[in-house]
Design a protein around this motif. Sequence first.
Motif, PDB file in Angstrom:
ATOM      1  N   ASN A   1      45.751  71.302  -2.013  1.00 29.76           N
ATOM      2  CA  ASN A   1      46.222  69.924  -1.895  1.00 29.76           C
ATOM      3  C   ASN A   1      47.737  69.910  -1.711  1.00 29.76           C
ATOM      4  O   ASN A   1      48.471  70.468  -2.533  1.00 29.76           O
ATOM      5  N   PRO A   2      48.260  69.282  -0.655  1.00 32.50           N
ATOM      6  CA  PRO A   2      49.715  69.253  -0.440  1.00 32.50           C
ATOM      7  C   PRO A   2      50.482  68.634  -1.605  1.00 32.50           C
ATOM      8  O   PRO A   2      51.604  69.055  -1.896  1.00 32.50           O
TER       9      PRO A   2
ATOM     10  N   ASP B   1      52.347  78.224   6.441  1.00 27.19           N
ATOM     11  CA  ASP B   1      52.646  76.825   6.782  1.00 27.19           C
ATOM     12  C   ASP B   1      52.267  76.562   8.235  1.00 27.19           C
ATOM     13  O   ASP B   1      52.619  77.334   9.131  1.00 27.19           O
TER      14      ASP B   1
ATOM     15  N   GLU C   1      48.032  74.665   3.250  1.00 27.14           N
ATOM     16  CA  GLU C   1      47.779  73.276   2.882  1.00 27.14           C
ATOM     17  C   GLU C   1      46.771  72.649   3.845  1.00 27.14           C
ATOM     18  O   GLU C   1      46.705  73.015   5.012  1.00 27.14           O
TER      19      GLU C   1
ATOM     20  N   VAL D   1      51.241  71.210  -4.215  1.00 26.65           N
ATOM     21  CA  VAL D   1      52.298  72.139  -3.787  1.00 26.65           C
ATOM     22  C   VAL D   1      53.667  71.481  -3.894  1.00 26.65           C
ATOM     23  O   VAL D   1      54.645  72.113  -4.316  1.00 26.65           O
TER      24      VAL D   1
ATOM     25  N   LEU E   1      54.424  78.092  -0.640  1.00 27.85           N
ATOM     26  CA  LEU E   1      52.975  78.303  -0.690  1.00 27.85           C
ATOM     27  C   LEU E   1      52.628  79.685  -1.240  1.00 27.85           C
ATOM     28  O   LEU E   1      51.689  79.835  -2.025  1.00 27.85           O
TER      29      LEU E   1
ATOM     30  N   THR F   1      46.006  69.974   6.336  1.00 28.03           N
ATOM     31  CA  THR F   1      46.919  69.246   7.210  1.00 28.03           C
ATOM     32  C   THR F   1      46.226  68.145   7.996  1.00 28.03           C
ATOM     33  O   THR F   1      46.847  67.514   8.846  1.00 28.03           O
TER      34      THR F   1
END
Length: 319
Positions: A81-82, A13, A57, A85, A106, A59
């Motif tokens: 793709n966020p 992250d 991800e 998730v 993740l 960002t």
Amino acid sequence: MSNSPAQVIVGLDISKKQLDIAVRPQGLSFTAANTEAGIAQLLRRLQKLNPQLIVLEATGGYEFLLVAALAGEDLPVAVVNPHQVREFARAAGRQAKTDKLDAQVLAHFGEVMRPEPRPLPTPEQQQLSALMRRRGQILGMILREKNRLEQAHIDAVRRDIRENLTWLEQRLKQMEKDIQALIHQSPLWREKNCLLQSVPGIGPVIAHSLITYVPELGTLSGREVASLIGVAPFNRDSGRFKGKRMIRGGRGHVRRLLYMGALVATRFNEIIRDFYQRLLAAGKPKKLALTACIRKLLVILNAMLKNRSHWNQQLPLAA
């Protein structure tokens, strides 16, 4: 019973100042500074773990240096793709959200879904993507300034807004020239651009966006590319219930541009216009008919690039 060691999956992250890392199935968690020194330290630790997959991800920019560093060390990284998730986290019952928990989600996502690691874009692809993003930002600033102009009543303020609009519009023209020049430097992009713009309804903005954001176009089947962009309808049936088929997901910003292209094509592209009119005559709602036109137009474009063929009236029959 297999005695092979479990594959190591890393969830990563990213925030502006810190990187949170989770490792499955070992259950490890640690942090690193999002700096050159912190990334170098992280790389050394990841190499010792020998991960089969590292998941992070998109960002909007913070991830770029890290992805480049991971790819430079031949570590398998997947940028996901966020939205996918978040949907996965909800399905897994993970409602709480912290950077540490996001890293764990993740890692879990990577362990279950196994997204495919993709190669780092070339410097030219990165430059084109950055120019296209900047073009979009300038367009947004122009739109906001025009909205302010409508609400401004003081002459000095209106004059200042007009001056800023003039400057922004000049920057937009220059940005479009820079994008065109960059595309022209690449024989592959130049050919794609020429083929795409031979289709009535596809102008420079849509062609450049497809080259930038859908590099897979021309390498997939029609069904695959429709699913990639999010114009392949999904069934919503359960038992005797037959729900309306709907589209969702995909690359929404590309789909919105293709919506405008399809709208123009229903007027000036004979194949798309006739297809649209047939759907309307069959009683299909206009929005549904236009969505079908987007899908047909996309499949045609995909076939053209695959066959390296310019637009002609017979191609859609083979698309």
